[in-house]
Design an enzyme around this catalytic site. Structure first.
Site, PDB file in Angstrom:
ATOM      1  CG  HIS A  38     -41.952  23.263 120.714  1.00 17.03           C
ATOM      2  ND1 HIS A  38     -41.620  22.077 121.333  1.00 17.03           N
ATOM      3  CD2 HIS A  38     -41.757  24.224 121.643  1.00 17.03           C
ATOM      4  CE1 HIS A  38     -41.235  22.309 122.581  1.00 17.03           C
ATOM      5  NE2 HIS A  38     -41.329  23.607 122.798  1.00 17.03           N
TER       6      HIS A  38
ATOM      7  CB  CYS B 176     -41.413  35.589 104.936  1.00 20.65           C
ATOM      8  SG  CYS B 176     -40.382  36.733 103.993  1.00 20.65           S
TER       9      CYS B 176
ATOM     10  CG  ASN C  93     -43.809   9.132 128.705  1.00 23.13           C
ATOM     11  OD1 ASN C  93     -44.093   9.412 127.541  1.00 23.13           O
ATOM     12  ND2 ASN C  93     -42.569   9.223 129.170  1.00 23.13           N
TER      13      ASN C  93
HETATM   14  P1  NAD Z   1     -38.648  13.154 123.661  1.00 24.24           P
HETATM   15  O1  NAD Z   1     -38.070  12.335 122.543  1.00 24.24           O
HETATM   16  O2  NAD Z   1     -37.710  13.867 124.538  1.00 24.24           O
HETATM   17  O3  NAD Z   1     -39.529  12.200 124.607  1.00 24.24           O
HETATM   18  C1  NAD Z   1     -40.454  11.302 124.062  1.00 24.24           C
HETATM   19  C2  NAD Z   1     -41.108  10.559 125.218  1.00 24.24           C
HETATM   20  O4  NAD Z   1     -42.111   9.731 124.686  1.00 24.24           O
HETATM   21  C3  NAD Z   1     -40.148   9.674 126.033  1.00 24.24           C
HETATM   22  O5  NAD Z   1     -40.326   9.905 127.420  1.00 24.24           O
HETATM   23  C4  NAD Z   1     -40.569   8.244 125.651  1.00 24.24           C
HETATM   24  O6  NAD Z   1     -40.470   7.342 126.742  1.00 24.24           O
HETATM   25  C5  NAD Z   1     -42.014   8.446 125.267  1.00 24.24           C
HETATM   26  N1  NAD Z   1     -42.485   7.491 124.280  1.00 24.24           N
HETATM   27  C6  NAD Z   1     -41.802   6.922 123.251  1.00 24.24           C
HETATM   28  N2  NAD Z   1     -42.587   6.117 122.561  1.00 24.24           N
HETATM   29  C7  NAD Z   1     -43.815   6.154 123.146  1.00 24.24           C
HETATM   30  C8  NAD Z   1     -45.045   5.502 122.885  1.00 24.24           C
HETATM   31  N3  NAD Z   1     -45.212   4.665 121.865  1.00 24.24           N
HETATM   32  N4  NAD Z   1     -46.090   5.783 123.698  1.00 24.24           N
HETATM   33  C9  NAD Z   1     -45.962   6.634 124.751  1.00 24.24           C
HETATM   34  N5  NAD Z   1     -44.808   7.273 125.047  1.00 24.24           N
HETATM   35  C10 NAD Z   1     -43.748   7.030 124.239  1.00 24.24           C
HETATM   36  O7  NAD Z   1     -39.710  14.126 122.999  1.00 24.24           O
HETATM   37  P2  NAD Z   1     -40.404  15.392 123.655  1.00 24.24           P
HETATM   38  O8  NAD Z   1     -40.591  15.237 125.117  1.00 24.24           O
HETATM   39  O9  NAD Z   1     -41.583  15.722 122.792  1.00 24.24           O
HETATM   40  O10 NAD Z   1     -39.290  16.492 123.418  1.00 24.24           O
HETATM   41  C11 NAD Z   1     -39.608  17.760 123.760  1.00 24.24           C
HETATM   42  C12 NAD Z   1     -39.610  18.630 122.554  1.00 24.24           C
HETATM   43  O11 NAD Z   1     -38.347  19.084 122.189  1.00 24.24           O
HETATM   44  C13 NAD Z   1     -40.106  18.035 121.252  1.00 24.24           C
HETATM   45  O12 NAD Z   1     -41.452  17.834 121.198  1.00 24.24           O
HETATM   46  C14 NAD Z   1     -39.689  19.021 120.272  1.00 24.24           C
HETATM   47  O13 NAD Z   1     -40.735  19.888 119.910  1.00 24.24           O
HETATM   48  C15 NAD Z   1     -38.669  19.750 121.026  1.00 24.24           C
HETATM   49  N6  NAD Z   1     -37.679  20.299 120.214  1.00 24.24           N
HETATM   50  C16 NAD Z   1     -37.449  19.894 118.916  1.00 24.24           C
HETATM   51  C17 NAD Z   1     -36.629  20.612 118.125  1.00 24.24           C
HETATM   52  C18 NAD Z   1     -36.425  20.346 116.678  1.00 24.24           C
HETATM   53  O14 NAD Z   1     -36.426  19.254 116.193  1.00 24.24           O
HETATM   54  N7  NAD Z   1     -36.252  21.395 115.952  1.00 24.24           N
HETATM   55  C19 NAD Z   1     -35.994  21.672 118.660  1.00 24.24           C
HETATM   56  C20 NAD Z   1     -36.228  22.035 119.962  1.00 24.24           C
HETATM   57  C21 NAD Z   1     -37.081  21.340 120.731  1.00 24.24           C
END
Ligand code: NAD
Length: 236
Positions: free
Chosen positions: A110, A118, A203
């Site tokens: 990502h 750019c 997780n």
């Molecule tokens: P998420 O917030 O959806 O999920 C985080 C997970 O981590 C949850 O299941 C939670 O239970 C777990 N968690 C929380 N604390 C924890 C800990 N201390 N130890 C272990 N697990 C823990 O995040 P995700 O799954 O990474 O989301 C998917 C992706 O969406 C992101 O990584 C991001 O790259 C993406 N995204 C972001 C943007 C942006 O900000 N521009 C845009 C599009 C997509």
């Protein structure tokens, strides 16, 4: 048969204990901002200043002294160093905590918060400064064409071919700290399973894709990841 080829996928949960907010948890980033305002190409076209402000804030936070890699990042770097077979770490995170912990065989699907792209010349360059509508490109010098080097909703993640090849050939797939909400990453477990791999979820709580994993361990990343890595290394 012992696993030789490992693919690890990480998400925001691995960086949570380093002081970075996750996305979908109760106090997560999406509880304070709307995706459609800050994380889509349409939002950037409509209101680039708001999008720059969002990433400027997140970049500053990432660079703040209190944000450091944790024991889970360190354990994955150690696994990469000591593993005798093939290893690929795919992260959905745009922070650089894996690199800071020592990971090298790393794919940022990502993008990366500490880089800019750019729209005029296509150059991707390191950047730790706030971006404005006037910031010139470090490569072609044109002002106003820079955007964060991150993948927004509706855009194609990076390096999908290389990741697909690794998944199709892996013996062990481990998913860490991701809620399984965002595709294509949420579909990696099915690809690994189809290739015959052992699949493990680490997780805080069961993810949306939990039923696809053969094994799971739930708890804080700083506790369960070092434990899991130690078990893997001891068995080889
Ligand atoms: P998420 O917030 O959806 O999920 C985080 C997970 O981590 C949850 O299941 C939670 O239970 C777990 N968690 C929380 N604390 C924890 C800990 N201390 N130890 C272990 N697990 C823990 O995040 P995700 O799954 O990474 O989301 C998917 C992706 O969406 C992101 O990584 C991001 O790259 C993406 N995204 C972001 C943007 C942006 O900000 N521009 C845009 C599009 C997509």
């Amino acid at each position: 048969m012992k696993a030789r080829r490992i693919v690890v996928l990480t998400g925001a949960g691995i960086s949570q204990e380093s002081g970075l907010d996750t996305f979908r948890d109760p106090n997560g980033i999406w509880s304070k901002y709307r995706v459609e305002d800050v994380a889509t190409p349409e939002a950037f076209a409509r209101n680039p200043r708001t999008v720059h402000d969002f990433y400027n804030m997140r970049r500053r936070n990432l660079l703040a002294g209190h944000v450091k890699p944790n024991a889970a990042h360190a354990a994955l770097a150690e696994l990469e160093r000591r593993w005798p077979g093939e290893f690929m770490l795919v992260t959905q995170n745009i922070d650089d905590l894996h690199e800071r912990a020592g990971s090298r065989r790393l794919v940022h699907m990502h993008g990366e918060m500490r880089k800019v792209r750019c729209a005029s010349c296509g150059a991707v360059t390191p950047n730790d400064a706030d971006l404005s509508l006037e910031t010139p490109c470090g490569s072609c010098a044109r002002p106003g064409k820079l955007r964060p080097h991150v993948v927004w909703f509706g855009e194609m993640p990076l390096e999908m071919e290389r990741i697909g090849d690794a998944l199709a050939a892996c013996d062990l797939f481990v998913s860490i700290g991701t809620s399984g909400n965002v595709y294509p990453a949420a579909g990696f477990v099915a690809e690994a399973k189809a290739a015959g791999a052992r699949t493990v979820e680490l997780n805080l709580e069961p993810s949306l894709g939990r039923c696809h994993f053969a094994e799971s361990r739930y708890g804080k990343a700083t506790e369960i990841v070092p434990e899991f890595v130690a078990t893997l290394l001891a068995a080889h």
